[in-house]
Design a protein around this motif. Structure first.
Motif, mmCIF file in Angstrom:
data_model
loop_
_atom_site.group_PDB
_atom_site.id
_atom_site.type_symbol
_atom_site.label_atom_id
_atom_site.label_comp_id
_atom_site.label_asym_id
_atom_site.label_seq_id
_atom_site.Cartn_x
_atom_site.Cartn_y
_atom_site.Cartn_z
ATOM 1 N N ARG A 139 0.829 -1.191 0.000
ATOM 2 C CA ARG A 139 0.000 0.000 0.000
ATOM 3 C C ARG A 139 0.882 1.267 0.000
ATOM 4 O O ARG A 139 0.572 2.273 -0.608
ATOM 5 C CB ARG A 139 -0.843 -0.043 1.267
ATOM 6 C CG ARG A 139 -1.852 1.025 1.386
ATOM 7 C CD ARG A 139 -2.334 1.122 2.817
ATOM 8 N NE ARG A 139 -2.928 -0.128 3.304
ATOM 9 C CZ ARG A 139 -3.423 -0.247 4.547
ATOM 10 N NH1 ARG A 139 -3.385 0.767 5.376
ATOM 11 N NH2 ARG A 139 -3.940 -1.395 4.945
ATOM 12 N N ASP A 140 1.994 1.142 0.710
ATOM 13 C CA ASP A 140 2.872 2.287 0.878
ATOM 14 C C ASP A 140 3.619 2.655 -0.403
ATOM 15 O O ASP A 140 4.384 3.599 -0.423
ATOM 16 C CB ASP A 140 3.829 1.978 2.029
ATOM 17 C CG ASP A 140 3.043 1.497 3.250
ATOM 18 O OD1 ASP A 140 2.680 2.320 4.074
ATOM 19 O OD2 ASP A 140 2.739 0.281 3.324
ATOM 20 N N GLN A 141 3.388 1.870 -1.463
ATOM 21 C CA GLN A 141 4.041 2.176 -2.746
ATOM 22 C C GLN A 141 3.104 2.848 -3.743
ATOM 23 O O GLN A 141 3.532 3.246 -4.822
ATOM 24 C CB GLN A 141 4.578 0.883 -3.373
ATOM 25 C CG GLN A 141 5.668 0.237 -2.542
ATOM 26 C CD GLN A 141 6.102 -1.100 -3.104
ATOM 27 O OE1 GLN A 141 5.274 -1.956 -3.413
ATOM 28 N NE2 GLN A 141 7.397 -1.295 -3.232
ATOM 29 N N PHE A 183 4.246 6.200 -5.153
ATOM 30 C CA PHE A 183 5.345 6.110 -6.119
ATOM 31 C C PHE A 183 4.813 5.664 -7.478
ATOM 32 O O PHE A 183 5.213 6.164 -8.522
ATOM 33 C CB PHE A 183 6.416 5.126 -5.638
ATOM 34 C CG PHE A 183 7.146 5.562 -4.399
ATOM 35 C CD1 PHE A 183 7.386 6.900 -4.138
ATOM 36 C CD2 PHE A 183 7.623 4.618 -3.486
ATOM 37 C CE1 PHE A 183 8.071 7.298 -2.998
ATOM 38 C CE2 PHE A 183 8.310 5.006 -2.343
ATOM 39 C CZ PHE A 183 8.527 6.344 -2.101
ATOM 40 N N ARG A 223 2.951 8.450 -9.188
ATOM 41 C CA ARG A 223 3.855 9.474 -9.679
ATOM 42 C C ARG A 223 4.600 9.014 -10.935
ATOM 43 O O ARG A 223 4.933 9.810 -11.798
ATOM 44 C CB ARG A 223 4.876 9.872 -8.603
ATOM 45 C CG ARG A 223 4.232 10.506 -7.370
ATOM 46 C CD ARG A 223 5.029 11.678 -6.882
ATOM 47 N NE ARG A 223 5.121 12.684 -7.924
ATOM 48 C CZ ARG A 223 6.212 13.373 -8.200
ATOM 49 N NH1 ARG A 223 7.330 13.148 -7.548
ATOM 50 N NH2 ARG A 223 6.218 14.283 -9.149
ATOM 51 N N ALA A 281 -0.580 10.715 1.416
ATOM 52 C CA ALA A 281 0.230 10.740 2.635
ATOM 53 C C ALA A 281 1.338 11.786 2.548
ATOM 54 O O ALA A 281 1.668 12.447 3.522
ATOM 55 C CB ALA A 281 0.815 9.359 2.908
ATOM 56 N N ILE A 282 1.924 11.920 1.366
ATOM 57 C CA ILE A 282 3.012 12.881 1.179
ATOM 58 C C ILE A 282 2.586 13.839 0.067
ATOM 59 O O ILE A 282 2.208 13.397 -1.023
ATOM 60 C CB ILE A 282 4.317 12.161 0.752
ATOM 61 C CG1 ILE A 282 4.684 11.038 1.729
ATOM 62 C CG2 ILE A 282 5.463 13.162 0.587
ATOM 63 C CD1 ILE A 282 5.226 11.472 3.054
ATOM 64 N N THR A 283 2.656 15.122 0.331
ATOM 65 C CA THR A 283 2.157 16.080 -0.666
ATOM 66 C C THR A 283 3.250 16.998 -1.215
ATOM 67 O O THR A 283 2.968 17.915 -1.966
ATOM 68 C CB THR A 283 1.049 16.964 -0.058
ATOM 69 O OG1 THR A 283 1.609 17.682 1.049
ATOM 70 C CG2 THR A 283 -0.121 16.129 0.435
ATOM 71 N N VAL A 284 4.498 16.737 -0.806
ATOM 72 C CA VAL A 284 5.613 17.529 -1.337
ATOM 73 C C VAL A 284 6.503 16.601 -2.162
ATOM 74 O O VAL A 284 6.915 15.551 -1.680
ATOM 75 C CB VAL A 284 6.447 18.151 -0.197
ATOM 76 C CG1 VAL A 284 7.651 18.900 -0.765
ATOM 77 C CG2 VAL A 284 5.592 19.082 0.647
ATOM 78 N N TYR A 286 10.007 16.371 -4.562
ATOM 79 C CA TYR A 286 11.208 17.040 -5.043
ATOM 80 C C TYR A 286 11.483 16.715 -6.515
ATOM 81 O O TYR A 286 12.225 17.429 -7.160
ATOM 82 C CB TYR A 286 12.424 16.614 -4.210
ATOM 83 C CG TYR A 286 12.429 17.178 -2.803
ATOM 84 C CD1 TYR A 286 12.469 18.544 -2.581
ATOM 85 C CD2 TYR A 286 12.410 16.334 -1.702
ATOM 86 C CE1 TYR A 286 12.490 19.064 -1.294
ATOM 87 C CE2 TYR A 286 12.436 16.835 -0.416
ATOM 88 C CZ TYR A 286 12.479 18.205 -0.218
ATOM 89 O OH TYR A 286 12.499 18.710 1.060
ATOM 90 N N GLN A 287 10.916 15.587 -6.998
ATOM 91 C CA GLN A 287 11.309 15.130 -8.326
ATOM 92 C C GLN A 287 10.201 15.345 -9.344
ATOM 93 O O GLN A 287 9.055 14.993 -9.091
ATOM 94 C CB GLN A 287 11.643 13.628 -8.293
ATOM 95 C CG GLN A 287 12.603 13.211 -7.219
ATOM 96 C CD GLN A 287 11.939 13.050 -5.850
ATOM 97 O OE1 GLN A 287 10.718 13.142 -5.720
ATOM 98 N NE2 GLN A 287 12.738 12.839 -4.820
#
Lengths: 556, 165, 103
Positions: free
Chosen positions: B110-112, B115, B118, B141-144, B146-147
């Motif tokens: 689930r945690d992938q 990725f 994206r 879960a993550i909204t920032v 860098y790539q």
């Protein structure tokens, strides 16, 4: 140093909440250890021999006093009152509880720190020169580029499940202090013939059971292409790196199997497709980050500098410390001070919470509130005024951090070994301690001169034994600890891999063997010749003869 | 097996055809790469759409010239630790401009999901008990970021230095 | 006869534990369940597997031990270090270290 903006902070905060949820699921039994393992490893949490271990990343080794005090607080509150600096500018806690790990990460986030990707098969902590920004002959500050890479490599959607872990170091000085040639990617800041500053890119260095020295894949890369080039290189590795055998999965094996020219061609092809895309670095972002590493307002050298000179003449212990632990600075009137974490009282790299608090205070008083960790498991104050050296020495001495042995035989790199590590074959810390005791006489250490001794407790080589002038590797022989010795390794710009000198020694005999090696060197060295130079001049034979007289006699 | 498509659980309209089973005359099918190469002409003549399964050691380039005929490219995760499909998905979207469905098959945590999203995946085959809520939570879960990646999401750098209007 | 003991790390705090007589997990070698014959092994294994499934302990496995002067001690030095704590930190010792361990 670099300060998070709102975006950097939000990512780390969100990550803490994500991990809190994962830990809750694990403790509730909703996910198995096998499913949880990769998740905890991506947040630096290992399950070691005695307990969990949390590895906290210190990007390029730079810590503010606020951060260092937080680490002290965490060590006291959630652990057993101490921490361990590693060979990759990280700090390890040996006794954290799983149920408290999310609290620890939340506390770290308060001071702009985290443990993301300090383990697992992705980018590890980006390391750089501990003298960055203050070394006399530096081309450019490596921290700027390490920070740019840190951001690009954090939670990379494409490269979070690489074949194996991936270590990157950046150095900006001709004198390498980062072991750059032993990294998956080594980045050396260079000037080309036109006088432009850019990067030489090395690839395929590493330690472990197959030590290799990094090779140049690109002699000069313009600054703005740094990230696109790295992305191209990682893409080829992600697709072609071996996934069938854990021990052959590092990029060094791909370099070895393909050959550097072939890999270079593949990477250039990929790079040409993406280099002018959104990864090209805009100058305003380079400027934004560079500004945060701008040199401080230097003060004029004070007349009181003479005071330190006088003390030096009057006080031989202070003079020893200045000679050994203090290094020249690019700015007149300033000095770089090395704090030795190699004492007889604690394992190499260990510091207590009280020491961390004390260091944080001293950094504020004498070094602009900043402390740096080195890959040799020591600390550095990079901004000390020469006039303050005597006061600082006295204060460090009280903290037990003024042992004048940096770069000498008792300044040992040492992995945790079987005292802590689930992978270890043998103990390493007690061997380091016994060697340090044997050579405790400072006059003798100074007479021996620069000598890098490095100890690993298993073939994974976390103690960098391959790169030790004298390397020691712990092995398990039918339930007994034995130690294999290598000679001639070096981690600097003239990197070399040590050569096994002969059969391993028992735990009882290994210290005597080191003594024999050192005595052989002292007997045969030429005027002013360092250990490594003697070894490179005469080779292994003289050492072998003295270490294994029975073997060489039989052969003769 | 349920399909999470654009974050919604739906009945999979596609049928996986194993290599040793004959391709049915009608209905959307996903076939292996070898079969696609051998039976390309007849597969293209079917009135219903066709997709291709790539193993993790195949590359996006293996189907680059065929993308106009393919409704789905299914990328295999033989283990969740095998990250090659992320690169293949990005190349399909960014280099070859593929607009069809890219789906993940195999082992995924689930945690992938974030990725995957994206990198250009818009569908994945999931276990029976998986929920839309899990997808929602995982991808938010993550909204920032860098790539820059295949989803075109704004990176931290683009937010810091917005292009002049 | 080879004597064996189940060991694991406790999930909540990671501490080294041993399967005890009563089916719980203990840090004390004194309280551990010593397994000698096949029947006892089967039962202990079932208990250990259940404990892993319920996330009480992680990765349980068997170690060889010997009984000496009424005390149980692991045979391999790796397991002795696990049982007694890091030798460099005798202050962390979880139980009296028999002189014979060589740590």
């Amino acid at each position: 140093m670099y300060h998070y903006d709102e975006l950097d902070q939000r990512l780390v905060d969100e990550r803490v909440e994500q991990f809190r949820d994962q830990v809750t699921r694990r403790i509730a039994g909703e996910i198995t250890e096998d499913e949880f393992k990769p998740l905890r490893l991506m947040n630096g949490l290992y399950l070691q021999l005695h307990a969990y271990m949390l590895r906290i990343g210190i990007p390029y080794g730079v810590l503010s006093s606020v951060q260092l005090r937080k680490l002290a607080h965490i060590a006291r509150t959630y652990d057993r009152g101490y921490g361990h600096f590693t060979t990759r500018q990280c700090l390890q806690l040996n006794w954290p509880k799983l149920e408290e790990a999310p609290h620890i990460l939340a506390e770290l986030a308060e001071v702009q720190m985290h443990a993301i990707q300090t383990s697992g098969n992705s980018f590890r902590n980006i390391t750089a020169d501990q003298y960055a920004g203050v070394a006399a002959n530096e081309i450019e500050d490596s921290r700027i580029w390490a920070e740019i890479i840190r951001q690009w490599s954090l939670l990379h959607p494409e490269f979070s499940f690489l074949p194996r872990k991936f270590k990157i170091a950046v150095t900006g000085s001709p004198r390498d202090r980062t072991a750059v040639k032993f990294h998956d990617i080594g980045i050396v800041i260079r000037k080309n013939e036109k006088g432009e500053v850019g990067f030489e890119i090395l690839v395929g260095g590493g330690m472990g059971r197959t030590p290799m020295i990094g090779q140049t894949i690109r002699a000069f890369l313009p600054k703005k292409h740094l990230l696109s080039y790295l992305e191209a290189l990682l893409r080829i590795y992600n697709l072609m790196g071996r996934r069938d055998n854990k021990y052959k999965a590092r990029i060094k094996i791909l370099v070895f199997e393909l050959g550097i020219e072939e890999l270079q061609k593949l990477v250039e092809d990929e790079w040409n497709q993406i280099k002018d895309g959104p990864l090209a670095l805009p100058q305003d972002e380079i400027d934004r980050i560079s500004n945060q590493f701008a040199p401080p307002q230097w003060k004029k050298p004070q007349a009181a500098r003479l005071g330190a000179e006088v003390q030096r003449l009057k006080n031989p212990a202070f003079a020893d410390w200045v000679n050994v632990n203090v290094t020249g600075h690019k700015q007149p009137g300033y000095a770089i001070v090395n704090l030795s974490l190699k004492t007889l009282d604690a394992p190499p790299g260990d510091v207590t919470a009280e020491q961390m608090d004390g260091i944080a205070d001293l950094a504020e008083r004498y070094s602009l509130g900043e402390t740096r960790a080195t890959h040799e498991q020591n600390l550095v104050f990079a901004y000390v005024q020469e006039a303050d050296l005597y006061q600082l020495w006295r204060a460090l001495d009280e903290l037990g951090l003024a042992t004048p042995n940096v770069g000498l035989i008792s300044d040992i790199i040492c992995c945790p070994g079987l005292d802590y590590c689930a992978l270890a074959s043998a103990r390493s810390i007690p061997v380091a301690e016994r060697i340090s005791r044997r050579f405790r006489d400072l006059r003798r250490q100074n007479d021996i001169g620069g000598l890098k001794l490095k100890i690993s407790g298993c073939v994974n080589a976390c103690g960098h034994h391959h790169a030790g002038h004298i390397g020691i590797l712990g092995v398990d022989r039918q339930g007994e600890e034995f130690y294999q010795i290598t000679l001639g390794g070096s981690a600097d710009e003239n990197a070399s891999i040590g050569k096994i000198i002969g059969p391993a020694f028992s735990s009882e005999d290994v210290v005597e063997a080191v003594e024999t090696i050192v005595n052989t060197y002292v007997d045969i060295r030429e005027e002013g010749e360092a250990f490594l130079d003697t070894y490179r001049r005469v080779g292994e034979e003289p050492f072998k003869e003295r270490l294994y007289p029975e073997l060489t006699d039989a052969a003769a | 097996m349920p399909l999470l498509k654009d974050g919604k659980l739906i009945e999979d309209p596609w049928t996986h055809i194993p290599d040793e089973v004959a391709v049915p005359a009608s209905g959307p099918v996903i076939v292996g790469l070898k079969r696609w190469r051998e039976e390309r002409d007849s597969l293209c003549k079917r009135k219903d759409p066709v997709g291709v399964r790539l193993k993790s050691n195949h590359t996006a380039g293996d189907v680059a010239d065929d993308l106009e005929h393919l409704g789905v490219v299914a990328l295999a995760f033989p283990a969740f630790t095998d990250g090659r499909a992320y690169t293949n998905a990005r190349r399909l979207r960014e280099r070859y401009g593929y607009k069809g469905e890219i789906r993940a098959i195999g082992d995924a945590l689930r945690d992938q999901y974030l990725f995957m999203q994206r990198c250009g995946f818009d569908a994945l085959e999931v276990r029976e008990n998986e929920t839309e809520k899990n997808w929602q939570e995982a991808t938010n879960a993550i909204t920032v970021y860098y790539q820059p990646a295949a989803d075109g999401g704004k990176t931290a750098l683009q937010r810091r230095h917005p292009p002049a209007a | 006869m080879v004597l064996q003991v189940f060991t694991a790390n406790r999930v909540c705090d990671g501490i080294v534990v041993f399967l005890a007589e009563d089916g719980n997990w203990t840090t004390s070698l004194e309280e551990c369940r010593v397994i000698g014959d096949g029947g006892a092994l089967k039962q202990a294994m079932a208990t250990a597997e259940k404990a892993a499934e319920y996330a009480v302990v992680a990765d349980p496995y068997l170690i060889d031990v010997i009984e000496e002067n009424d005390a149980i001690r692991p045979i391999r030095y790796r397991e002795r270090i696990r049982a007694y704590g890091p030798p460099i930190h005798p202050d962390f010792a979880k139980q009296a270290i028999p002189a014979a361990t060589g740590l």
